[in-house]
Write a protein that holds these residues in place. Structure first.
Motif, PDB file in Angstrom:
ATOM      1  N   PHE A 134      -7.329  34.838 128.439  1.00 20.54           N
ATOM      2  CA  PHE A 134      -8.931  34.632 128.576  1.00 20.54           C
ATOM      3  C   PHE A 134      -9.803  35.840 128.129  1.00 20.54           C
ATOM      4  N   ALA A 135      -9.093  36.772 127.329  1.00 20.65           N
ATOM      5  CA  ALA A 135      -9.782  38.095 127.184  1.00 20.65           C
ATOM      6  C   ALA A 135      -9.325  38.154 125.404  1.00 20.65           C
ATOM      7  N   ALA A 136     -10.475  38.631 125.072  1.00 18.37           N
ATOM      8  CA  ALA A 136     -10.708  38.935 123.490  1.00 18.37           C
ATOM      9  C   ALA A 136      -9.638  40.074 123.126  1.00 18.37           C
ATOM     10  N   ASN A 137      -9.024  40.013 122.069  1.00 20.40           N
ATOM     11  CA  ASN A 137      -8.495  41.157 121.458  1.00 20.40           C
ATOM     12  C   ASN A 137      -9.256  42.284 121.227  1.00 20.40           C
ATOM     13  N   ARG A 138      -8.863  43.594 121.264  1.00 22.62           N
ATOM     14  CA  ARG A 138      -9.468  44.796 120.899  1.00 22.62           C
ATOM     15  C   ARG A 138      -8.651  45.244 119.524  1.00 22.62           C
ATOM     16  N   ASN A 139      -9.277  46.221 119.069  1.00 17.03           N
ATOM     17  CA  ASN A 139      -8.235  46.806 117.785  1.00 17.03           C
ATOM     18  C   ASN A 139      -7.436  47.677 118.305  1.00 17.03           C
ATOM     19  N   TYR A 140      -6.772  47.478 119.670  1.00 20.43           N
ATOM     20  CA  TYR A 140      -5.596  48.394 120.121  1.00 20.43           C
ATOM     21  C   TYR A 140      -4.913  47.390 121.102  1.00 20.43           C
ATOM     22  N   GLU A 141      -3.837  47.695 121.401  1.00 17.94           N
ATOM     23  CA  GLU A 141      -3.111  46.651 122.502  1.00 17.94           C
ATOM     24  C   GLU A 141      -3.354  47.285 123.977  1.00 17.94           C
ATOM     25  N   MET A 142      -3.519  46.472 124.684  1.00 19.29           N
ATOM     26  CA  MET A 142      -3.941  46.606 126.012  1.00 19.29           C
ATOM     27  C   MET A 142      -2.581  46.719 126.819  1.00 19.29           C
ATOM     28  N   GLU A 143      -2.635  47.808 127.587  1.00 18.21           N
ATOM     29  CA  GLU A 143      -1.324  48.236 128.210  1.00 18.21           C
ATOM     30  C   GLU A 143      -1.175  47.332 129.582  1.00 18.21           C
ATOM     31  N   ASN A 144      -2.521  46.997 130.365  1.00 16.95           N
ATOM     32  CA  ASN A 144      -2.193  46.043 131.506  1.00 16.95           C
ATOM     33  C   ASN A 144      -3.308  45.022 131.367  1.00 16.95           C
ATOM     34  N   THR A 145      -2.707  44.111 131.463  1.00 17.56           N
ATOM     35  CA  THR A 145      -3.858  42.805 131.369  1.00 17.56           C
ATOM     36  C   THR A 145      -3.731  41.940 132.598  1.00 17.56           C
ATOM     37  N   VAL A 146      -3.183  42.507 133.899  1.00 14.65           N
ATOM     38  CA  VAL A 146      -3.042  41.819 135.128  1.00 14.65           C
ATOM     39  C   VAL A 146      -4.268  42.507 135.909  1.00 14.65           C
ATOM     40  N   ARG A 147      -4.997  41.269 136.504  1.00 16.09           N
ATOM     41  CA  ARG A 147      -6.239  41.501 137.186  1.00 16.09           C
ATOM     42  C   ARG A 147      -6.115  40.575 138.389  1.00 16.09           C
ATOM     43  N   THR A 148      -7.026  40.858 139.483  1.00 15.09           N
ATOM     44  CA  THR A 148      -6.891  40.022 140.650  1.00 15.09           C
ATOM     45  C   THR A 148      -8.460  39.545 140.900  1.00 15.09           C
ATOM     46  N   LEU A 149      -8.453  38.126 140.948  1.00 13.84           N
ATOM     47  CA  LEU A 149     -10.056  37.681 141.180  1.00 13.84           C
ATOM     48  C   LEU A 149      -9.859  37.173 142.392  1.00 13.84           C
ATOM     49  N   THR A 150     -11.010  37.550 143.072  1.00 11.77           N
ATOM     50  CA  THR A 150     -11.301  37.319 144.691  1.00 11.77           C
ATOM     51  C   THR A 150     -12.105  36.175 144.733  1.00 11.77           C
ATOM     52  N   ARG A 151     -12.810  35.883 143.932  1.00  8.73           N
ATOM     53  CA  ARG A 151     -14.232  34.945 144.088  1.00  8.73           C
ATOM     54  C   ARG A 151     -14.263  34.167 142.755  1.00  8.73           C
ATOM     55  N   LEU A 152     -14.568  32.924 142.602  1.00 10.13           N
ATOM     56  CA  LEU A 152     -15.040  32.273 141.580  1.00 10.13           C
ATOM     57  C   LEU A 152     -15.788  31.004 142.270  1.00 10.13           C
ATOM     58  N   ASP A 153     -17.179  31.029 142.121  1.00  4.05           N
ATOM     59  CA  ASP A 153     -17.907  29.963 142.861  1.00  4.05           C
ATOM     60  C   ASP A 153     -18.655  29.399 141.794  1.00  4.05           C
ATOM     61  N   ILE A 154     -18.979  28.080 141.646  1.00  2.00           N
ATOM     62  CA  ILE A 154     -19.822  27.477 140.804  1.00  2.00           C
ATOM     63  C   ILE A 154     -20.864  26.937 141.517  1.00  2.00           C
ATOM     64  N   ARG A 155     -22.059  27.171 141.384  1.00  2.00           N
ATOM     65  CA  ARG A 155     -23.332  26.707 142.103  1.00  2.00           C
ATOM     66  C   ARG A 155     -24.207  25.847 141.115  1.00  2.00           C
TER      67      ARG A 155
END
Length: 272
Positions: free
Chosen positions: A164-185
């Protein structure tokens, strides 16, 4: 006087990102950071560097960008309460410093942030709201909120968000993240996506929202999200939502700096 002869100030900044190539100083184009540094140069004897909590992209807005800057002790002859007035007098109308406070010498706006909240705004109506055209993504076809909310639950927790992330012009070392909230109002035709996490990859919020919109249009089933996460390939996920619907809403800190949250009045204006 401090031992080093300088003091550190924490700034909370809001801006309309329409005319800017993101937060950072740019080789081509103008970043918001540059405008803040130019305003500070009008008040200080020497140029200073402003350090922001986030690198918002071209066209993305902010209501709660946090930054820090080191200034000479002598500059604090100007009371803290008057710093926003002084800076705003030298800033364009689409950038505003909301507050300036003295902070701990070791505070860092970026490295001490423990989380961020972004909000994404959509206008879901056959005709776009002309006053919100720079602040909302116009989706003219009706969206189905139930499958979107089912899909949103799959994003919560700790995942590799490479898909779900766009590629930059370099390799990302760590693409792990934590989402704690995703609400749709939903309030009539205006939709608000509230996304909180410990950090975000390049265009990650926009990739998530774009995919959820395609779920709401019936083009992607909610149950497809886990497989998209698992494949770690941007080509398997949905579209990237436009930049102009995204707002950095607030940044969370621990003991090193108080969390910034928009005022009740600003909150009401955004959700009305």
């Amino acid at each position: 006087m401090s031992a080093s002869g300088v003091v550190k100030l924490k700034l909370v900044i809001a801006y309309d990102g329409t005319r800017y190539q993101g937060w950072q100083v740019q080789k081509i184009g103008v970043g918001v950071q540059q405008k803040i540094e130019e305003a500070l140069a009008r008040l200080l004897p020497e140029p200073v560097r402003v350090h922001g909590s986030s690198r918002t992209d071209t066209g993305v807005h902010a209501l709660g960008m946090v930054a820090h800057v080191e200034v000479p002790d002598a500059a604090l002859r100007l009371p803290e309460a008057k710093w926003p007035l002084a800076l705003n007098a030298h800033l364009p109308e689409d950038i505003r410093v909301l507050s300036v406070r003295r902070c701990a010498p070791d505070f860092h706006a970026r490295f001490h942030a423990r989380g961020k909240q972004y909000r994404y705004f959509i206008w879901n109506h056959s005709a776009h709201h002309p006053l919100l055209r720079h602040l909302t993504w116009h989706v003219p076809r009706p969206l189905d909120i139930a499958p979107m909310r089912r899909a949103a639950r799959f994003f919560l927790g700790r995942h590799d968000f490479r898909s779900f992330a766009a590629n930059r012009n370099y390799e990302m070392e760590n693409t792990v993240r934590t989402l704690t909230r995703l609400d749709i109002r939903r309030a009539g035709p205006q939709w608000t996506f509230i996304i909180e996490g410990d950090g975000f990859l390049y265009k990650m919020c926009r990739g998530i929202v774009g995919t959820l919109v395609q779920v709401g249009l019936g083009r992607i089933p909610p149950e497809a999200i886990p497989a998209m996460l698992e494949k770690r390939d941007r080509r398997v996920a949905g579209m990237t939502a436009p930049a102009h619907g995204l707002v950095l809403w607030k940044v969370f800190y621990g003991r090193r700096g108080a969390d910034h949250e928009p005022s009740a009045q600003a909150e009401a204006q955004r959700e009305s």
